[in-house]
Every structure is written in structure tokens, then in C-alpha cells.
Design a protein around this motif. Structure first.
Motif, PDB file in Angstrom:
ATOM      1  N   MET A   1       0.553  -1.096   0.119  1.00  0.00           N
ATOM      2  CA  MET A   1      -0.188   0.350  -0.093  1.00  0.00           C
ATOM      3  C   MET A   1       0.981   0.939   0.177  1.00  0.00           C
ATOM      4  N   THR A   2       0.531   1.978  -0.871  1.00  0.00           N
ATOM      5  CA  THR A   2       1.693   3.288  -1.444  1.00  0.00           C
ATOM      6  C   THR A   2       0.606   4.597  -0.388  1.00  0.00           C
ATOM      7  N   VAL A   3       1.271   5.316   0.632  1.00  0.00           N
ATOM      8  CA  VAL A   3       0.703   6.605   1.010  1.00  0.00           C
ATOM      9  C   VAL A   3       1.090   7.592  -0.045  1.00  0.00           C
ATOM     10  N   ILE A   4       0.383   8.372  -0.574  1.00  0.00           N
ATOM     11  CA  ILE A   4      -0.075  10.157  -0.333  1.00  0.00           C
ATOM     12  C   ILE A   4       0.370  11.399   0.376  1.00  0.00           C
ATOM     13  N   VAL A   5       0.599  12.057   0.847  1.00  0.00           N
ATOM     14  CA  VAL A   5       0.071  13.197   1.416  1.00  0.00           C
ATOM     15  C   VAL A   5      -0.015  14.414   0.628  1.00  0.00           C
ATOM     16  N   ARG A   6      -1.330  15.118   0.401  1.00  0.00           N
ATOM     17  CA  ARG A   6      -1.381  16.105  -0.990  1.00  0.00           C
ATOM     18  C   ARG A   6      -2.573  16.757   0.044  1.00  0.00           C
ATOM     19  N   THR A   7      -2.405  18.417  -0.769  1.00  0.00           N
ATOM     20  CA  THR A   7      -3.534  18.851   0.106  1.00  0.00           C
ATOM     21  C   THR A   7      -4.988  18.614  -0.724  1.00  0.00           C
ATOM     22  N   LEU A   8      -5.708  18.913  -0.011  1.00  0.00           N
ATOM     23  CA  LEU A   8      -7.071  18.437   0.177  1.00  0.00           C
ATOM     24  C   LEU A   8      -7.672  18.756  -1.435  1.00  0.00           C
ATOM     25  N   ARG A   9      -8.155  18.070  -1.620  1.00  0.00           N
ATOM     26  CA  ARG A   9      -9.085  18.940  -3.342  1.00  0.00           C
ATOM     27  C   ARG A   9      -9.943  19.913  -2.650  1.00  0.00           C
ATOM     28  N   THR A  10     -10.209  20.933  -3.792  1.00  0.00           N
ATOM     29  CA  THR A  10     -11.331  21.914  -4.060  1.00  0.00           C
ATOM     30  C   THR A  10     -11.878  21.810  -5.280  1.00  0.00           C
ATOM     31  N   ASP A  11     -13.232  22.700  -5.186  1.00  0.00           N
ATOM     32  CA  ASP A  11     -13.968  23.206  -6.056  1.00  0.00           C
ATOM     33  C   ASP A  11     -13.665  24.885  -6.795  1.00  0.00           C
ATOM     34  N   ALA A  12     -12.867  25.268  -6.551  1.00  0.00           N
ATOM     35  CA  ALA A  12     -12.495  26.639  -6.728  1.00  0.00           C
ATOM     36  C   ALA A  12     -14.017  27.232  -7.481  1.00  0.00           C
ATOM     37  N   ALA A  13     -13.711  26.730  -8.306  1.00  0.00           N
ATOM     38  CA  ALA A  13     -15.099  28.051  -8.998  1.00  0.00           C
ATOM     39  C   ALA A  13     -16.518  28.218  -7.792  1.00  0.00           C
ATOM     40  N   THR A  14     -16.846  27.117  -7.456  1.00  0.00           N
ATOM     41  CA  THR A  14     -17.893  27.186  -6.198  1.00  0.00           C
ATOM     42  C   THR A  14     -18.211  26.993  -4.805  1.00  0.00           C
TER      43      THR A  14
ATOM     44  N   THR B   1     -17.884  24.983  -2.622  1.00  0.00           N
ATOM     45  CA  THR B   1     -18.548  23.746  -2.348  1.00  0.00           C
ATOM     46  C   THR B   1     -18.087  22.584  -1.951  1.00  0.00           C
ATOM     47  N   ALA B   2     -18.119  21.745  -0.985  1.00  0.00           N
ATOM     48  CA  ALA B   2     -18.282  20.333  -0.507  1.00  0.00           C
ATOM     49  C   ALA B   2     -17.693  19.294  -1.242  1.00  0.00           C
ATOM     50  N   THR B   3     -16.046  18.835  -1.521  1.00  0.00           N
ATOM     51  CA  THR B   3     -16.117  18.418  -2.897  1.00  0.00           C
ATOM     52  C   THR B   3     -16.137  15.960  -1.616  1.00  0.00           C
ATOM     53  N   ALA B   4     -15.885  15.377  -2.954  1.00  0.00           N
ATOM     54  CA  ALA B   4     -15.336  14.439  -1.918  1.00  0.00           C
ATOM     55  C   ALA B   4     -14.448  14.041  -0.916  1.00  0.00           C
ATOM     56  N   ASP B   5     -13.015  14.832  -1.427  1.00  0.00           N
ATOM     57  CA  ASP B   5     -12.072  15.198  -0.457  1.00  0.00           C
ATOM     58  C   ASP B   5     -13.065  15.399   1.392  1.00  0.00           C
ATOM     59  N   ASP B   6     -14.196  16.412   1.186  1.00  0.00           N
ATOM     60  CA  ASP B   6     -14.156  17.502   2.263  1.00  0.00           C
ATOM     61  C   ASP B   6     -15.030  16.056   3.131  1.00  0.00           C
ATOM     62  N   ALA B   7     -15.574  15.479   2.246  1.00  0.00           N
ATOM     63  CA  ALA B   7     -16.082  14.092   3.179  1.00  0.00           C
ATOM     64  C   ALA B   7     -15.134  13.144   3.400  1.00  0.00           C
ATOM     65  N   GLY B   8     -14.454  13.048   2.803  1.00  0.00           N
ATOM     66  CA  GLY B   8     -13.148  11.915   3.089  1.00  0.00           C
ATOM     67  C   GLY B   8     -12.387  12.618   4.364  1.00  0.00           C
TER      68      GLY B   8
ATOM     69  N   ALA C   1     -17.831  17.501  12.461  1.00  0.00           N
ATOM     70  CA  ALA C   1     -17.033  18.095  11.710  1.00  0.00           C
ATOM     71  C   ALA C   1     -17.739  17.133  10.340  1.00  0.00           C
ATOM     72  N   THR C   2     -18.434  18.069   9.530  1.00  0.00           N
ATOM     73  CA  THR C   2     -19.434  17.879   8.119  1.00  0.00           C
ATOM     74  C   THR C   2     -18.250  18.771   6.686  1.00  0.00           C
ATOM     75  N   ALA C   3     -18.825  17.206   5.988  1.00  0.00           N
ATOM     76  CA  ALA C   3     -17.957  17.769   4.592  1.00  0.00           C
ATOM     77  C   ALA C   3     -18.352  19.560   3.961  1.00  0.00           C
ATOM     78  N   GLU C   4     -19.726  19.575   4.216  1.00  0.00           N
ATOM     79  CA  GLU C   4     -19.439  21.382   4.151  1.00  0.00           C
ATOM     80  C   GLU C   4     -18.583  22.777   5.405  1.00  0.00           C
ATOM     81  N   SER C   5     -18.520  21.848   7.205  1.00  0.00           N
ATOM     82  CA  SER C   5     -18.203  22.561   7.003  1.00  0.00           C
ATOM     83  C   SER C   5     -16.334  22.680   7.155  1.00  0.00           C
ATOM     84  N   ILE C   6     -16.000  21.487   6.408  1.00  0.00           N
ATOM     85  CA  ILE C   6     -13.849  21.357   5.936  1.00  0.00           C
ATOM     86  C   ILE C   6     -14.499  22.660   5.205  1.00  0.00           C
ATOM     87  N   ALA C   7     -15.151  22.797   3.900  1.00  0.00           N
ATOM     88  CA  ALA C   7     -14.446  23.277   2.861  1.00  0.00           C
ATOM     89  C   ALA C   7     -15.296  24.935   3.227  1.00  0.00           C
ATOM     90  N   PHE C   8     -16.423  25.383   4.215  1.00  0.00           N
ATOM     91  CA  PHE C   8     -16.390  26.731   4.646  1.00  0.00           C
ATOM     92  C   PHE C   8     -14.749  27.222   5.651  1.00  0.00           C
TER      93      PHE C   8
END
Length: 314
Positions: free
Chosen positions: A1-14, A16-23, A37-44
Motif C-alpha cells: 500500500m502506497t501512501v501519498i500526502v497532498r493538499t485537499l482538492r477543492t472546487d475553486a469555482a463554487t 462547495t464541498a467535495t469528496a475530499d471534504d467528505a473523506g 465535522a461535516t463536508a460542508e464545515s470542512i469546505a467552509f
């Protein structure tokens, strides 16, 4: 199993919450259930972070699944510059893959580049977590407890009649102009036990980041007025799934010792139960005896403990 670390993906246009936010939110709930914690609160949080905070959300990913998270930034509202924070959590079922080390290393590199000289991190008070922090050069500081109250089946203290000159109102009365509430919040936060002092001076940022946060319920928040002016409050947070948390409970310096914080919190808890919330959470510095006593009176029980850790960079 390979682990990578990255910045959380965002929807820059809107924004709004993404699948990354939910995870991200799912990992937080698995590690610290008392921390809403909710996906919406993480995006906010991301969308409304102060520019000076250099705020960054990191995720550790394995086989396309988010297994770890980190919230990283600078305490921009502290009078002492260079105070950074990096709170790392790895899903309890995915420990041992190196995700925590990768997240912490990436977080520290980001903070060093942003000018941090010190990093603070909350660490669960469990042997493996404490050992992890020690191996990476962090030393233990203060402790804080998470507490839980069963709203569905527990017995709340009855509502009490406010003393003469005191009125209990919903926070929603400040929906249009929250400056009086902001002034009270700023005063109580300044006196809260903490390793990093905080000063609330930017009303517009507080309004966007705190008062309009998706987890904050203005309706369930209670404010105690003395002669018509805010003197104590209990800020309510809810996740829309039956979980309630006290964001902050405090009293203005001139009115402490009168039981107003207890009065406000009790009223807010009754509001929450009437609104369908089934469990309540709160947090206390382990040395904040007055609030611990209040929460014991309500029937809260400690459900988890974290230890603040610190490391000097450079």
C-alpha cells in the motif's frame, strides 16, 4: 500500500464541498467523535480562513481512500508572531502505514515556509499517540477533556428562573447585528486558558468565520442579558444529525461568579433537546475547574482527552 500526502482538492469555482471534504470529515469523526465535522464545515473553514493564517488542509491517501488528515496554519490572531499549529489524525483502522509521519513532515515544511517558529499540536491521550509525538520531538503541555451528555435519555437540570435584571434570549436576536455578541466573545476568549493567546479584533472576519459557520446554530445559542446587555453566553454548534456541541461558554468579567454561564448553557441544552438533538459534547481545559464543575452538574462525562504538544522549529 502506497501512501501519498497532498493538499485537499477543492472546487475553486463554487467553494462547495467535495469528496475530499467528505473523506476529511469522516476521518475526524472516527478519531474524535466529540469534534463535530461535516463536508460542508470542512469546505467552509477553507473558504473563510484568514489570509494571514496560511491555512492548509492536508490528506493522506491510500488506494484512493482518505485515511488521514491535518489542519495546518498560523495563529494569526495571537499577539505573539510565529505560532503555528498542526493537528494530525489518522483513521484508527489505518494506523501503521506511515500516514501520520508523512502528514506531520509536510505540515512542518509548510509552517516553516510561512514563518512559524513554534508548532502546537493536539494529541490524543493514548500511549501510541503520545509516543508518536515524542519520537518527532514534541513535548507535552496542557491537557483538555472532551465530555459527552446523553440528551435523549439523560435528565437535564430543570430550567431556572433568571434573577432580577437578567433575561435569556436566543442568539438569533443578533442575526442582523452581532457586534454586541462579538464584544462578549472577544472578552471571554482573551481569558480562556491556552498556550497561545488569542485576540479577536476583526469583526468582519469573525462574522464570516464564526457567526455564519455552518455548524453554528444561532437559534440554539443562548445569551444572558443583564440590564439589556450581553453578559454571558453559550454558543451552540450542531451537525444536523442529532449531535450538539458547545462552541464556547463564557461570562463577561464584570458578571462572573453569578452563575450566568450555567444559566445560559442550561437554556441552550434545553433548546437543543427540544430541537431533536440526542447527544451533546463539550470541551474543557483540564485546569478550568469552574467549567468542569458546571459540566459535572449537567451530567457530562469525560469521553476522551487530548494533550497539547509543542515543538520549536529550526
Amino acid at each position: 500500500m502506497t501512501v501519498i500526502v497532498r493538499t485537499l482538492r477543492t472546487d475553486a469555482a463554487t467553494a462547495t464541498a467535495t469528496a475530499d471534504d467528505a473523506g476529511f470529515a469522516a476521518v475526524r469523526r472516527a478519531c474524535v467523535p466529540a469534534m463535530l465535522a461535516t463536508a460542508e464545515s470542512i469546505a467552509f473553514d477553507r473558504a473563510h480562513a484568514h489570509p494571514d493564517a496560511h491555512y492548509r488542509q492536508l490528506v493522506a491517501e491510500a488506494d484512493g481512500e482518505v485515511i488521514g488528515t491535518a489542519q495546518v496554519g498560523i495563529a494569526h490572531d495571537s499577539p505573539e508572531p510565529g505560532q503555528g499549529f498542526a493537528n494530525v489524525y489518522v483513521h484508527p483502522e489505518r494506523l501503521g502505514a506511515g500516514a501520520g509521519t508523512l502528514l506531520l513532515r509536510t505540515a512542518e515544511d509548510h509552517l516553516a515556509g510561512a514563518g512559524a517558529t513554534t508548532v502546537y499540536s493536539w494529541v490524543l491521550d493514548e500511549p501510541a499517540n503520545l509516543a508518536f509525538a515524542a519520537r518527532h520531538g514534541y513535548r507535552a503541555s496542557r491537557r483538555a477533556h472532551f465530555l459527552r451528555l446523553d440528551l435523549a435519555h439523560g435528565a437535564l437540570p430543570p430550567r431556572q428562573e433568571p434573577p432580577a435584571g437578567v433575561e435569556l434570549v436566543s442568539g438569533s436576536v443578533y442575526a442582523d447585528d452581532a457586534r454586541p455578541f462579538f464584544a462578549l466573545d472577544a472578552e471571554t476568549v482573551a481569558d480562556e486558558p491556552n498556550d497561545v493567546a488569542a485576540e479577536f479584533t476583526d469583526y468582519e472576519h469573525w462574522l464570516a468565520e464564526t457567526w455564519h459557520h455552518p455548524l453554528v446554530s444561532q437559534e440554539l445559542t443562548t445569551v444572558a442579558l443583564v440590564d439589556g446587555r450581553p453578559a454571558a453566553f453559550s454558543l451552540a454548534r450542531t451537525d444536523g444529525a442529532g449531535r450538539y456541541a458547545s462552541g464556547m461558554t463564557g461570562t463577561a468579567r464584570a458578571h462572573r461568579g453569578r452563575g450566568l454561564a450555567k444559566l445560559a448553557k442550561n437554556d441552550s441544552l434545553h433548546r437543543a433537546r427540544a430541537a431533536g438533538c440526542t447527544e451533546a459534547f463539550t470541551g474543557n481545559d483540564a485546569e478550568n475547574e469552574p467549567m468542569l464543575a458546571i459540566n459535572d452538574w449537567f451530567g457530562y462525562e469525560i469521553c476522551a482527552t487530548e494533550v497539547r504538544h509543542v515543538r520549536d522549529l529550526g
